[in-house]
Design a protein around this motif. Structure first.
Motif, PDB file in Angstrom:
ATOM      1  N   TRP A 154       0.831  -1.213   0.000  1.00  0.00           N
ATOM      2  CA  TRP A 154       0.000   0.000   0.000  1.00  0.00           C
ATOM      3  C   TRP A 154       0.860   1.256   0.000  1.00  0.00           C
ATOM      4  CZ3 TRP A 154      -3.160  -2.681   4.303  1.00  0.00           C
ATOM      5  CH2 TRP A 154      -4.098  -3.533   3.726  1.00  0.00           C
ATOM      6  N   ARG A 156       3.895   1.495  -1.416  1.00  0.00           N
ATOM      7  CA  ARG A 156       4.408   1.608  -2.787  1.00  0.00           C
ATOM      8  C   ARG A 156       3.332   2.114  -3.749  1.00  0.00           C
ATOM      9  NH1 ARG A 156       6.928  -2.918  -0.970  1.00  0.00           N
ATOM     10  NH2 ARG A 156       5.393  -4.359  -1.840  1.00  0.00           N
ATOM     11  N   GLU A 157       2.086   1.698  -3.538  1.00  0.00           N
ATOM     12  CA  GLU A 157       0.983   2.108  -4.411  1.00  0.00           C
ATOM     13  C   GLU A 157       0.453   3.501  -4.079  1.00  0.00           C
ATOM     14  OE1 GLU A 157      -2.028  -0.900  -3.973  1.00  0.00           O
ATOM     15  OE2 GLU A 157      -0.615  -2.507  -4.406  1.00  0.00           O
ATOM     16  N   LYS A 159      -1.382   4.171  -1.465  1.00  0.00           N
ATOM     17  CA  LYS A 159      -2.643   4.051  -0.722  1.00  0.00           C
ATOM     18  C   LYS A 159      -2.475   4.452   0.736  1.00  0.00           C
ATOM     19  CE  LYS A 159      -4.952   0.479  -3.409  1.00  0.00           C
ATOM     20  NZ  LYS A 159      -5.508  -0.889  -3.371  1.00  0.00           N
TER      21      LYS A 159
END
Length: 194
Positions: A154, A156-157, A159
């Motif tokens: 999350w 890395r994304e 989020k």
């Protein structure tokens, strides 16, 4: 937030602090509607606009129970508490039957000089059949690999995001700690030594 899948709503107290902001973002990543409480308009904007909480309110902005009822008119299923006090009492009042409360702190009373009363509506726990459970992070050390995998992904994304409040110099550490207890920080409070 683990186990919160399918929950219609989760409220996070102290949402602009390091723990509360991460808990709310994990709940969002798992599909929950998230309501945060924070101690200033700036912190409310941060958790709502930057972190993506569905709603947030300033617990200094009026009666907490009323603000929570406006933010979650149908009640809440899960409450993550690291503040205690009036916010815990309001959450108990807003809980739906069979709701769950995860309790990991009570920062609102840590500096109290006199014994603080418990939530005045504690009898509602029985009628609503609520599950209140205290915990500390080491209780769940066996889940660390899952946490690192999920939260790392999350992060890395994008989020999950975070802020840090940095105070320069060891001589300023006591004031930084007092500021943490006052809620002066957004996110984790750090003291930079060099």
């Amino acid at each position: 937030a683990a186990g919160a899948e399918g929950a219609a709503g989760i409220v996070v107290s102290g949402a602009a602090g390091a723990v509360g902001s991460v808990v709310g973002q994990i709940a969002k990543a798992r599909g929950c509607t998230v309501i945060g409480s924070a101690g200033s308009a700036e912190k409310v904007a941060y958790v709502r606009d930057e972190l993506g909480f569905d709603r947030a309110f300033d617990y200094h902005g009026g009666p907490v129970a009323q603000q929570l009822a406006e933010a979650a008119p149908d009640g809440i299923d899960v409450y993550f508490d690291n503040v205690g006090g009036d916010i815990l009492e309001a959450a108990i009042g807003a809980m739906r039957p069979f709701g769950r409360i995860a309790m990991c702190g009570a920062i609102s009373i840590y500096n109290a000089t006199e014994a603080q009363p418990g939530p005045r509506n504690l009898t509602m726990v029985v009628g609503k059949r609520l599950n209140l459970r205290g915990f500390i992070v080491s209780d769940h050390a066996d889940r660390l690999p899952d946490f690192l995998r999920d939260v790392g992904g999350w992060l890395r994304e994008g989020k999950i995001r975070y802020r840090e409040t940095v105070v320069e110099g060891l001589p300023n550490a006591p004031e930084a700690f007092i500021g943490l207890l006052r809620g002066d920080n957004i996110g984790k409070m750090l003291v930079k030594l060099a």
